[in-house]
Design a protein around this motif. Structure first.
Motif, PDB file in Angstrom:
ATOM      1  N   THR A  58       0.837  -1.171  -0.035  1.00 36.47           N
ATOM      2  CA  THR A  58       0.111   0.034   0.092  1.00 36.47           C
ATOM      3  C   THR A  58       0.775   1.333   0.078  1.00 36.47           C
ATOM      4  O   THR A  58       0.640   2.139  -0.752  1.00 36.47           O
ATOM      5  CB  THR A  58      -1.006  -0.172   1.276  1.00 36.47           C
ATOM      6  OG1 THR A  58      -1.755  -1.287   1.223  1.00 36.47           O
ATOM      7  CG2 THR A  58      -1.887   1.332   1.154  1.00 36.47           C
ATOM      8  N   THR A  59       1.822   1.378   0.695  1.00 36.58           N
ATOM      9  CA  THR A  59       2.842   2.590   0.760  1.00 36.58           C
ATOM     10  C   THR A  59       3.395   2.610  -0.428  1.00 36.58           C
ATOM     11  O   THR A  59       3.594   3.743  -0.898  1.00 36.58           O
ATOM     12  CB  THR A  59       3.861   2.272   1.944  1.00 36.58           C
ATOM     13  OG1 THR A  59       3.252   1.831   3.160  1.00 36.58           O
ATOM     14  CG2 THR A  59       4.785   3.415   2.171  1.00 36.58           C
ATOM     15  N   GLY A  60       4.034   1.536  -1.106  1.00 35.87           N
ATOM     16  CA  GLY A  60       4.700   1.766  -2.410  1.00 35.87           C
ATOM     17  C   GLY A  60       3.721   2.404  -3.393  1.00 35.87           C
ATOM     18  O   GLY A  60       4.062   2.920  -4.298  1.00 35.87           O
ATOM     19  N   PHE A  61       2.188   1.786  -3.453  1.00 35.98           N
ATOM     20  CA  PHE A  61       1.337   2.173  -4.347  1.00 35.98           C
ATOM     21  C   PHE A  61       1.185   3.733  -4.016  1.00 35.98           C
ATOM     22  O   PHE A  61       0.907   4.401  -5.137  1.00 35.98           O
ATOM     23  CB  PHE A  61       0.264   1.444  -4.142  1.00 35.98           C
ATOM     24  CG  PHE A  61      -0.913   2.011  -5.052  1.00 35.98           C
ATOM     25  CD1 PHE A  61      -0.938   1.483  -6.409  1.00 35.98           C
ATOM     26  CD2 PHE A  61      -2.051   2.721  -4.443  1.00 35.98           C
ATOM     27  CE1 PHE A  61      -2.181   2.075  -7.288  1.00 35.98           C
ATOM     28  CE2 PHE A  61      -3.101   3.118  -5.525  1.00 35.98           C
ATOM     29  CZ  PHE A  61      -3.305   2.966  -6.742  1.00 35.98           C
ATOM     30  N   VAL A  62       1.046   4.140  -2.980  1.00 41.07           N
ATOM     31  CA  VAL A  62       1.015   5.717  -2.704  1.00 41.07           C
ATOM     32  C   VAL A  62       1.981   6.369  -3.226  1.00 41.07           C
ATOM     33  O   VAL A  62       1.910   7.537  -4.196  1.00 41.07           O
ATOM     34  CB  VAL A  62       0.595   6.007  -1.358  1.00 41.07           C
ATOM     35  CG1 VAL A  62       0.684   7.458  -1.040  1.00 41.07           C
ATOM     36  CG2 VAL A  62      -0.783   5.436  -0.753  1.00 41.07           C
TER      37      VAL A  62
END
Length: 69
Positions: free
Chosen positions: A18-22
């Motif tokens: 999720t963090t990488g997607f953001v």
């Protein structure tokens, strides 16, 4: 896409997805609106690279072929 990423992160117990997607989403938004400073891009670039590497690894584990994407 956000729901898919959230589900993928939950399924693999990997909140970094999720963090990488953001981080990747910020770069995408920046392409159209040019809102990121150079230091922000430099700071977030490794997260995007790790995110892509993680997704490719998951695809490989699932028996997918990254070359077709």
């Amino acid at each position: 896409m956000k729901n898919a990423i959230t589900n993928l992160a939950r399924e693999h117990d990997d909140p970094f997805i999720t963090t990488g997607f953001v981080a990747a989403e910020n770069f995408h938004r920046n392409f159209f609106h040019d809102h990121m400073e150079r230091y922000e891009m430099a700071a977030e670039r490794p997260a995007v690279q790790q995110f892509i590497a993680r997704l490719l690894a998951l695809l490989d584990e699932a028996g997918g072929d990254a070359a077709m994407y």
